[in-house]
Design a protein around this motif. Sequence first.
Motif, PDB file in Angstrom:
ATOM      1  N   LYS A   1      -3.576   3.084   0.735  1.00 31.27           N
ATOM      2  CA  LYS A   1      -4.425   2.647  -0.469  1.00 31.27           C
ATOM      3  C   LYS A   1      -3.619   1.751  -1.272  1.00 31.27           C
ATOM      4  O   LYS A   1      -2.455   1.799  -1.296  1.00 31.27           O
ATOM      5  CB  LYS A   1      -4.590   3.741  -1.439  1.00 31.27           C
TER       6      LYS A   1
ATOM      7  N   VAL B   1       0.881  -1.030  -0.133  1.00 31.84           N
ATOM      8  CA  VAL B   1      -0.060  -0.087  -0.163  1.00 31.84           C
ATOM      9  C   VAL B   1       0.892   1.212  -0.119  1.00 31.84           C
ATOM     10  O   VAL B   1       2.172   1.299   0.328  1.00 31.84           O
ATOM     11  CB  VAL B   1      -0.969   0.041   1.209  1.00 31.84           C
TER      12      VAL B   1
ATOM     13  N   SER C   1      -1.375  -0.149  -4.032  1.00 35.73           N
ATOM     14  CA  SER C   1      -0.604   0.399  -5.024  1.00 35.73           C
ATOM     15  C   SER C   1       0.223  -0.835  -5.657  1.00 35.73           C
ATOM     16  O   SER C   1       0.224  -1.914  -5.225  1.00 35.73           O
ATOM     17  CB  SER C   1       0.298   1.448  -4.224  1.00 35.73           C
TER      18      SER C   1
END
Length: 216
Positions: free
Chosen positions: A74, A69, A76
Amino acid sequence: MVETLLSPKQIIAARIAKEMKDGDVVNLGIGLPTLIPNYLPENCHVTLQSENGYFGLGPLVGEGEPDLVDAGGKPSGILPGGAFFDSLMSFSFIRGGHIDLAVLGGLEVDEQGNLANWMVPGKLVPGMGGAMDLVVGAKKVIVAMEHTSKNGDPKIVKRCKLPLTGEHVVDVIVTELAVFHMTEEGLVLVELQEGVDLETVKQKTEASFKINPALL
């Protein structure tokens, strides 16, 4: 052909992409700054550093790995040649001056180059994170933010009222209306976004600023 209009955040991201040079090592803050890679020219290759511990931040491919993340948590991806490391090493890069450019969101920036971007009193926040390190460790700091708040209040102000992230740390401010540079003489308006007039920027900016003669 129907022309697609960019949102304010897309306008900001596209303009900041022009500030990046091929070979730059860049740290992008959460939120608006993460849109910037979508607008990089094909001949501009930058290395994205994520403060939670890797170089080579890239687009998410497929469902991704649950433990991979970005700094905002988030999902990635990582590009070929990327590298993982611990937080100690990550902040050694940041504090050691090895980041060419940091792009952060902002709640307020004032005419002294002070930045407030991490909390609004009374609202629950997770903490300042790495912002306080980035604003003093990066060689150049760009603030990416909309020109006014949701209530229409100026965000480029005479003096920040919110808790500061750093003092005298901002180099460039990019909004959907304009681009400002922080200089020894103070804040200077250097560019108007397409379709924006000077009077609009004056009305929506509380801070005092000089104007590049080319805009007059």
